[in-house]
Scaffold this motif. Structure first.
Motif, PDB file in Angstrom:
ATOM      1  N   SER A   1      63.705 -34.777  62.736  1.00 18.39           N
ATOM      2  CA  SER A   1      63.053 -34.908  61.429  1.00 18.39           C
ATOM      3  C   SER A   1      61.740 -35.679  61.551  1.00 18.39           C
ATOM      4  N   LEU A   2      61.705 -36.692  62.409  1.00 17.33           N
ATOM      5  CA  LEU A   2      60.478 -37.468  62.605  1.00 17.33           C
ATOM      6  C   LEU A   2      59.397 -36.602  63.258  1.00 17.33           C
ATOM      7  N   ALA A   3      59.810 -35.747  64.216  1.00 13.22           N
ATOM      8  CA  ALA A   3      58.857 -34.854  64.881  1.00 13.22           C
ATOM      9  C   ALA A   3      58.240 -33.905  63.856  1.00 13.22           C
ATOM     10  N   ILE A   4      59.056 -33.379  62.940  1.00 10.33           N
ATOM     11  CA  ILE A   4      58.556 -32.466  61.904  1.00 10.33           C
ATOM     12  C   ILE A   4      57.636 -33.215  60.944  1.00 10.33           C
ATOM     13  N   GLY A   5      57.992 -34.450  60.596  1.00 15.17           N
ATOM     14  CA  GLY A   5      57.141 -35.273  59.732  1.00 15.17           C
ATOM     15  C   GLY A   5      55.771 -35.529  60.356  1.00 15.17           C
ATOM     16  N   TYR A   6      55.749 -35.858  61.650  1.00 15.07           N
ATOM     17  CA  TYR A   6      54.471 -36.097  62.335  1.00 15.07           C
ATOM     18  C   TYR A   6      53.630 -34.825  62.400  1.00 15.07           C
ATOM     19  N   LEU A   7      54.311 -33.697  62.711  1.00 10.50           N
ATOM     20  CA  LEU A   7      53.602 -32.414  62.803  1.00 10.50           C
ATOM     21  C   LEU A   7      52.976 -32.064  61.452  1.00 10.50           C
ATOM     22  N   ALA A   8      53.733 -32.274  60.357  1.00  9.83           N
ATOM     23  CA  ALA A   8      53.219 -32.015  59.009  1.00  9.83           C
ATOM     24  C   ALA A   8      52.021 -32.923  58.722  1.00  9.83           C
ATOM     25  N   ALA A   9      52.116 -34.190  59.108  1.00  6.99           N
ATOM     26  CA  ALA A   9      51.031 -35.142  58.847  1.00  6.99           C
ATOM     27  C   ALA A   9      49.756 -34.743  59.593  1.00  6.99           C
ATOM     28  N   ILE A  10      49.915 -34.334  60.861  1.00  4.43           N
ATOM     29  CA  ILE A  10      48.740 -33.963  61.668  1.00  4.43           C
ATOM     30  C   ILE A  10      48.110 -32.682  61.125  1.00  4.43           C
ATOM     31  N   MET A  11      48.954 -31.691  60.821  1.00  2.00           N
ATOM     32  CA  MET A  11      48.447 -30.418  60.319  1.00  2.00           C
ATOM     33  C   MET A  11      47.764 -30.588  58.955  1.00  2.00           C
ATOM     34  N   GLY A  12      48.365 -31.397  58.096  1.00  2.00           N
ATOM     35  CA  GLY A  12      47.791 -31.646  56.774  1.00  2.00           C
ATOM     36  C   GLY A  12      46.475 -32.407  56.847  1.00  2.00           C
ATOM     37  N   THR A  13      46.253 -33.076  57.964  1.00  2.00           N
ATOM     38  CA  THR A  13      45.014 -33.843  58.141  1.00  2.00           C
ATOM     39  C   THR A  13      43.869 -32.950  58.603  1.00  2.00           C
ATOM     40  N   VAL A  14      44.168 -32.067  59.577  1.00  2.00           N
ATOM     41  CA  VAL A  14      43.085 -31.268  60.163  1.00  2.00           C
ATOM     42  C   VAL A  14      42.835 -29.956  59.423  1.00  2.00           C
ATOM     43  N   CYS A  15      43.764 -29.524  58.560  1.00  2.00           N
ATOM     44  CA  CYS A  15      43.690 -28.159  58.022  1.00  2.00           C
ATOM     45  C   CYS A  15      42.454 -27.895  57.167  1.00  2.00           C
ATOM     46  N   TRP A  16      41.859 -28.916  56.539  1.00  2.00           N
ATOM     47  CA  TRP A  16      40.698 -28.666  55.673  1.00  2.00           C
ATOM     48  C   TRP A  16      39.382 -28.636  56.430  1.00  2.00           C
ATOM     49  N   ILE A  17      39.421 -28.941  57.723  1.00  2.00           N
ATOM     50  CA  ILE A  17      38.187 -28.896  58.518  1.00  2.00           C
ATOM     51  C   ILE A  17      37.615 -27.466  58.572  1.00  2.00           C
ATOM     52  N   PRO A  18      38.437 -26.417  58.861  1.00  2.00           N
ATOM     53  CA  PRO A  18      37.859 -25.055  58.856  1.00  2.00           C
ATOM     54  C   PRO A  18      37.270 -24.647  57.507  1.00  2.00           C
ATOM     55  N   GLN A  19      37.868 -25.128  56.400  1.00  2.00           N
ATOM     56  CA  GLN A  19      37.306 -24.809  55.074  1.00  2.00           C
ATOM     57  C   GLN A  19      35.939 -25.486  54.892  1.00  2.00           C
ATOM     58  N   ALA A  20      35.829 -26.738  55.337  1.00  2.00           N
ATOM     59  CA  ALA A  20      34.561 -27.477  55.240  1.00  2.00           C
ATOM     60  C   ALA A  20      33.477 -26.769  56.060  1.00  2.00           C
ATOM     61  N   VAL A  21      33.846 -26.339  57.281  1.00  2.00           N
ATOM     62  CA  VAL A  21      32.885 -25.638  58.148  1.00  2.00           C
ATOM     63  C   VAL A  21      32.455 -24.333  57.486  1.00  2.00           C
ATOM     64  N   GLN A  22      33.444 -23.584  56.961  1.00  2.00           N
ATOM     65  CA  GLN A  22      33.119 -22.275  56.367  1.00  2.00           C
ATOM     66  C   GLN A  22      32.166 -22.374  55.182  1.00  2.00           C
ATOM     67  N   VAL A  23      32.409 -23.320  54.254  1.00  2.00           N
ATOM     68  CA  VAL A  23      31.543 -23.390  53.064  1.00  2.00           C
ATOM     69  C   VAL A  23      30.117 -23.791  53.412  1.00  2.00           C
ATOM     70  N   TRP A  24      29.962 -24.654  54.426  1.00  2.00           N
ATOM     71  CA  TRP A  24      28.593 -25.050  54.797  1.00  2.00           C
ATOM     72  C   TRP A  24      27.903 -23.977  55.624  1.00  2.00           C
ATOM     73  N   ARG A  25      28.685 -23.200  56.384  1.00  2.00           N
ATOM     74  CA  ARG A  25      28.094 -22.131  57.194  1.00  2.00           C
ATOM     75  C   ARG A  25      27.659 -20.964  56.291  1.00  2.00           C
ATOM     76  N   THR A  26      28.536 -20.590  55.343  1.00  2.00           N
ATOM     77  CA  THR A  26      28.256 -19.407  54.522  1.00  2.00           C
ATOM     78  C   THR A  26      27.508 -19.759  53.225  1.00  2.00           C
ATOM     79  N   ARG A  27      27.548 -21.018  52.818  1.00  2.00           N
ATOM     80  CA  ARG A  27      26.995 -21.478  51.534  1.00  2.00           C
ATOM     81  C   ARG A  27      27.627 -20.731  50.357  1.00  2.00           C
ATOM     82  N   ASP A  28      28.813 -20.163  50.587  1.00  2.00           N
ATOM     83  CA  ASP A  28      29.517 -19.441  49.529  1.00  2.00           C
ATOM     84  C   ASP A  28      30.739 -20.264  49.111  1.00  2.00           C
ATOM     85  N   THR A  29      30.781 -20.667  47.852  1.00  2.00           N
ATOM     86  CA  THR A  29      31.894 -21.492  47.375  1.00  2.00           C
ATOM     87  C   THR A  29      32.498 -20.902  46.101  1.00  2.00           C
TER      88      THR A  29
END
Lengths: 84, 84
Positions: A4-32
């Motif tokens: 359960s702790l391993a799943i909690g850590y995995l969720a925490a890490i994924m939830g932290t990095v997941c918005w980086i591709p969205q940030a990159v995409q909006v600034w690259r395409t300027r489409d929001t």
């Protein structure tokens, strides 16, 4: 580490990095257009609240994760306000 | 309730409901172009992992919050895959 702790850590890490591709995409395409301003503003407030909570209870993983998330969300909301 | 606990609860509630306006918007407009598929898929996996974690540690608030988030994120990712 328990499963359960391993799943909690995995969720925490994924939830932290997941918005980086969205940030990159909006600034690259300027489409929001299809991003909901309300949803992204509320989520920005959410990660700021988690950051404040992390500071108040002095929880380092919570602070680190929410500094990353807050940065990504500021980047996304700034793009949404700039490129309407 | 301590101030830090109040902030933690507020963050949890806001983080749960914030994706509902995004889900409504993508289905109403059928426009998903500026949504990052990678980001939304990763966040869907994140909330599913939090849900599994909540079930494993039998934490009712975590289960309730992540049933709502998972539903909203499935709705968003489904729209992204349907309206390319």
């Amino acid at each position: 580490m328990t499963p359960s702790l391993a799943i909690g850590y995995l969720a925490a890490i994924m939830g932290t990095v997941c918005w980086i591709p969205q940030a990159v995409q909006v600034w690259r395409t300027r489409d929001t257009r299809s991003l909901s301003l309300m949803a992204n503003l509320m989520f920005l407030v959410t990660v700021i609240l988690w950051l404040i909570y992390g500071v108040m209870i002095l929880d380092v993983p919570l602070i680190v994760a929410n500094v990353v998330s807050t940065t990504a969300m500021i980047t996304i909301v700034a793009a949404k306000l700039k490129f309407k």
